[in-house]
Motif scaffolding. Sequence first.
Motif, short mmCIF file in Angstrom:
data_model
loop_
_atom_site.label_atom_id
_atom_site.label_comp_id
_atom_site.label_asym_id
_atom_site.label_seq_id
_atom_site.Cartn_x
_atom_site.Cartn_y
_atom_site.Cartn_z
N ARG A 6 0.86 -1.19 0.00
CA ARG A 6 0.00 0.00 0.00
C ARG A 6 0.90 1.24 0.00
NH1 ARG A 6 -5.27 -0.84 2.12
NH2 ARG A 6 -5.24 1.26 3.00
N LEU A 7 0.80 2.03 -1.05
CA LEU A 7 1.58 3.26 -1.15
C LEU A 7 0.66 4.44 -0.86
CD1 LEU A 7 4.46 4.31 -1.97
CD2 LEU A 7 3.42 4.86 -4.19
N SER A 8 0.82 5.02 0.33
CA SER A 8 0.08 6.23 0.68
C SER A 8 0.92 7.43 0.25
CB SER A 8 -0.16 6.29 2.20
OG SER A 8 -0.89 5.16 2.64
N TYR A 9 0.28 8.41 -0.34
CA TYR A 9 1.03 9.55 -0.85
C TYR A 9 0.14 10.80 -0.82
CZ TYR A 9 -1.64 8.75 -5.15
OH TYR A 9 -2.66 8.59 -6.06
N ALA A 10 0.78 11.94 -0.90
CA ALA A 10 0.07 13.21 -0.96
C ALA A 10 -0.16 13.57 -2.42
CB ALA A 10 0.88 14.30 -0.26
N GLU A 11 -1.43 13.66 -2.82
CA GLU A 11 -1.74 13.90 -4.23
C GLU A 11 -1.33 15.28 -4.69
OE1 GLU A 11 -5.74 13.08 -5.27
OE2 GLU A 11 -5.46 10.90 -5.26
N ASP A 12 -1.11 16.21 -3.75
CA ASP A 12 -0.62 17.52 -4.17
C ASP A 12 0.89 17.48 -4.46
OD1 ASP A 12 -0.28 17.05 -1.40
OD2 ASP A 12 0.15 19.17 -1.06
N GLN A 13 1.55 16.33 -4.15
CA GLN A 13 2.98 16.21 -4.42
C GLN A 13 3.29 15.17 -5.51
OE1 GLN A 13 5.46 15.82 -0.85
NE2 GLN A 13 3.79 16.62 0.40
N PHE A 14 2.45 14.14 -5.63
CA PHE A 14 2.72 13.08 -6.59
C PHE A 14 1.47 12.81 -7.43
CE2 PHE A 14 5.56 12.24 -3.00
CZ PHE A 14 6.78 12.10 -3.65
N GLU A 15 1.69 12.52 -8.71
CA GLU A 15 0.59 12.17 -9.61
C GLU A 15 0.12 10.75 -9.30
OE1 GLU A 15 -1.02 13.85 -11.73
OE2 GLU A 15 0.20 15.68 -11.95
N PRO A 16 -1.20 10.51 -9.29
CA PRO A 16 -1.72 9.15 -9.04
C PRO A 16 -1.15 8.11 -10.00
CG PRO A 16 -3.48 10.76 -8.86
CD PRO A 16 -2.29 11.51 -9.36
N ALA A 17 -0.99 8.46 -11.28
CA ALA A 17 -0.46 7.48 -12.24
C ALA A 17 0.97 7.10 -11.89
CB ALA A 17 -0.54 8.06 -13.65
N TRP A 18 1.78 8.10 -11.47
CA TRP A 18 3.16 7.79 -11.07
C TRP A 18 3.16 6.87 -9.84
CZ3 TRP A 18 5.71 8.40 -6.47
CH2 TRP A 18 7.08 8.12 -6.49
N ALA A 19 2.30 7.16 -8.86
CA ALA A 19 2.26 6.36 -7.64
C ALA A 19 1.90 4.92 -7.93
CB ALA A 19 1.27 6.98 -6.64
N GLN A 20 0.91 4.70 -8.80
CA GLN A 20 0.52 3.33 -9.13
C GLN A 20 1.65 2.61 -9.86
OE1 GLN A 20 -2.55 1.88 -8.12
NE2 GLN A 20 -1.27 0.11 -8.62
N ASP A 21 2.34 3.32 -10.74
CA ASP A 21 3.47 2.73 -11.45
C ASP A 21 4.61 2.42 -10.50
OD1 ASP A 21 4.80 2.06 -14.07
OD2 ASP A 21 6.17 3.61 -13.36
N PHE A 22 4.83 3.29 -9.52
CA PHE A 22 5.91 3.11 -8.54
C PHE A 22 5.71 1.82 -7.75
CE2 PHE A 22 7.87 3.88 -4.38
CZ PHE A 22 9.13 4.35 -4.73
N VAL A 23 4.51 1.58 -7.25
CA VAL A 23 4.27 0.39 -6.44
C VAL A 23 4.26 -0.86 -7.32
CG1 VAL A 23 1.73 0.44 -6.49
CG2 VAL A 23 2.90 -0.47 -4.48
N ARG A 24 3.86 -0.72 -8.58
CA ARG A 24 3.93 -1.86 -9.50
C ARG A 24 5.39 -2.25 -9.77
NH1 ARG A 24 5.36 -2.26 -14.43
NH2 ARG A 24 5.37 0.01 -14.71
N ARG A 25 6.26 -1.25 -9.96
CA ARG A 25 7.66 -1.54 -10.22
C ARG A 25 8.36 -2.12 -8.99
NH1 ARG A 25 10.87 2.72 -11.46
NH2 ARG A 25 9.37 4.32 -10.86
N TYR A 26 7.85 -1.79 -7.82
CA TYR A 26 8.37 -2.40 -6.59
C TYR A 26 8.19 -3.92 -6.64
CZ TYR A 26 8.73 -3.35 -1.53
OH TYR A 26 9.07 -3.84 -0.28
N ALA A 27 7.02 -4.36 -7.05
CA ALA A 27 6.76 -5.80 -7.16
C ALA A 27 7.59 -6.42 -8.29
CB ALA A 27 5.27 -6.04 -7.40
N GLU A 28 7.76 -5.70 -9.39
CA GLU A 28 8.57 -6.23 -10.49
C GLU A 28 10.02 -6.41 -10.06
OE1 GLU A 28 8.10 -3.65 -13.81
OE2 GLU A 28 6.15 -4.50 -14.40
N LEU A 29 10.56 -5.46 -9.29
CA LEU A 29 11.93 -5.60 -8.80
C LEU A 29 12.07 -6.84 -7.92
CD1 LEU A 29 13.28 -2.06 -7.82
CD2 LEU A 29 14.32 -3.70 -9.39
N ALA A 30 11.05 -7.10 -7.10
CA ALA A 30 11.10 -8.30 -6.26
C ALA A 30 11.25 -9.55 -7.12
CB ALA A 30 9.83 -8.37 -5.40
N GLY A 31 10.50 -9.62 -8.21
CA GLY A 31 10.61 -10.78 -9.09
C GLY A 31 12.00 -10.92 -9.69
N ARG A 32 12.60 -9.81 -10.11
CA ARG A 32 13.95 -9.87 -10.70
C ARG A 32 14.98 -10.28 -9.66
NH1 ARG A 32 12.18 -4.84 -13.15
NH2 ARG A 32 11.55 -5.26 -15.31
#
Length: 433
Positions: free
Chosen positions: A389-415
Amino acid sequence: MSYTEIPASIGQRLMWFLAHYRAETASVNCPAGFRIRGPLDPGKLAGTVDILMRRHESLRTTLHRRGRDLVQRVHEPGPTRVEWTELPAGAEAEVQRQYAEELRAPIAVEQAPVRWHAWRIGADDHVLCANMHHLVSDAWSCGVLINDVIALLGDGAPPAPVGWQYRQFSAWQHEQSASGQLRADHDYWAAKLDGMRVPDLPARRPGQGAPRPGLALHEFGDADAAALRAFARAERTTLFPVMLGLYYLLLHTETGADDLAVASLFANRTRPEVQLTVGFFANMLVLRTRLADGGSFRDLLAATRRTVLDAVVHQGVPYQTVPVPALREAGGRVNDVVFQMLPDRAPDSWSPTAVRNGLEIDTFRPSQGLSRFGLSLTVIPRADRFDARLSYAEDQFEPAWAQDFVRRYAELAGRVLADPDAPLRRLVAAAGR
């Protein structure tokens, strides 16, 4: 009503300062939420709440300024009001909306540190919220209340006795400080954090006004969860440094920095007497680790494990008490980037609990939480998966970037699981940096 007055703890004094200088004071609310299905008797619930208020002094402790000092007033127990709201069956969106409103409403801790609110959604579906001020509670305390509610609403058997009440911990902590027992911890953190920098994320933009909470989710499936647990066992460590190491690696891909520091909340319950105590024990610590040039994830994990073990030893001192020169050049708020992980509990611990009287009790997880930090990754191990769960401040980060960030976290785990000895530079290149 009579009360006993005692000095506030070190953590309470720090939290008081933060609460009074935050733009959004409701961000220091600390709720415990329950989903209760079955024929819940309002009288039984009221009796359970009264028992909890007698059992835990913090739930009836108010905080007050006395000149330059902050004091706690522990009040005698008395009847407690539970506010009830009736909703039609299936009104899930409405209970989520009202629950979010409850969490956003500040708590006047000088008057009462906790609000109890129950929603009946049709005949046999209920949501209960114990909304506590963070000055009297923390995440561990919420777990204590959850276990107590399950015991008391179930067969009514009294939970295990509480060891110390919070006032006893406060007195012990003040003795430790006055006797110089905390000096070694202060010295450790001053040296560890000297010259540190907060990760400078290119995606961050200057915040404007009160933080708007955002939430991005990703689920590690059962195969990935099992593989991560097996990897941690093979490396003779726990999941915490494994998942933190992956977070470091992702932050490295974003920033290019080799010297990374993230904040994390530690329970600070080293005394066995406080395992069942409700109160504000948690300390915010800063976990600083350097990535070795040319190293692998296995090397990063070894360095991360040392960081975590040292933090456990010195967790009695929050970073806010470190001498200012050590943090002056941090380049932002120390808690702008946060990592948290819930304990990896028994497989059935996260499942709804069936108790007597035909009730089933589960935790209630709102669709949107409060934004306490700029960017906070929380890993929640469950029986058959992990939730990130990635909690973030929407006035600082774009929602699309946040969703991509947490997705890439899982991808790194696989690698990493595929080749933990691969050079970090190869993993970073595969991640798209």
